[in-house]
Design a protein around this motif. Sequence first.
Motif, mmCIF file in Angstrom:
data_model
loop_
_atom_site.group_PDB
_atom_site.id
_atom_site.type_symbol
_atom_site.label_atom_id
_atom_site.label_comp_id
_atom_site.label_asym_id
_atom_site.label_seq_id
_atom_site.Cartn_x
_atom_site.Cartn_y
_atom_site.Cartn_z
ATOM 1 N N HIS A 31 31.980 55.487 37.562
ATOM 2 C CA HIS A 31 32.125 54.064 37.855
ATOM 3 C C HIS A 31 33.363 53.501 37.156
ATOM 4 O O HIS A 31 33.623 53.838 36.008
ATOM 5 N N ALA A 32 34.113 52.647 37.852
ATOM 6 C CA ALA A 32 35.294 52.024 37.246
ATOM 7 C C ALA A 32 35.649 50.764 38.032
ATOM 8 O O ALA A 32 34.938 50.370 38.964
ATOM 9 N N TRP A 33 36.747 50.142 37.656
ATOM 10 C CA TRP A 33 37.233 48.923 38.309
ATOM 11 C C TRP A 33 38.680 49.129 38.748
ATOM 12 O O TRP A 33 39.452 49.775 38.044
ATOM 13 N N VAL A 34 39.047 48.585 39.906
ATOM 14 C CA VAL A 34 40.431 48.606 40.384
ATOM 15 C C VAL A 34 40.861 47.170 40.670
ATOM 16 O O VAL A 34 40.033 46.304 40.906
ATOM 17 N N ILE A 35 42.163 46.949 40.650
ATOM 18 C CA ILE A 35 42.698 45.631 41.002
ATOM 19 C C ILE A 35 42.660 45.504 42.519
ATOM 20 O O ILE A 35 43.074 46.417 43.232
ATOM 21 N N THR A 36 42.160 44.390 43.018
ATOM 22 C CA THR A 36 41.943 44.212 44.447
ATOM 23 C C THR A 36 43.205 44.411 45.275
ATOM 24 O O THR A 36 43.143 44.926 46.372
#
Length: 87
Positions: free
Chosen positions: A74-79
């Motif tokens: 799981h991680a986050w990316v810039i839209t």
Amino acid sequence: MRLFYLLVICILLAGCFKEDEPKAIIAEKDLQTFATPEGSESFIIQKGEVCTAGKKKIEKQYQYMEVVCPGKGHAWVITGDPYRYMQ
């Protein structure tokens, strides 16, 4: 006539449920992910790699979207990063 209304209602309901499905994304170039929004770097999504878009989005200075990548987690990316949704 009742059959027509029933058919319209079924189509509308089917459209509502389809939106809840997780969407797959394909990276168009190597993408840096983040452990938390605006946090430390986590891992790289390689160009052409497929991940699932999560349901969470955070709007701060940048907009972040949750992703789940097989074998990476799981991680986050810039839209605005270069990826596209799979059909």
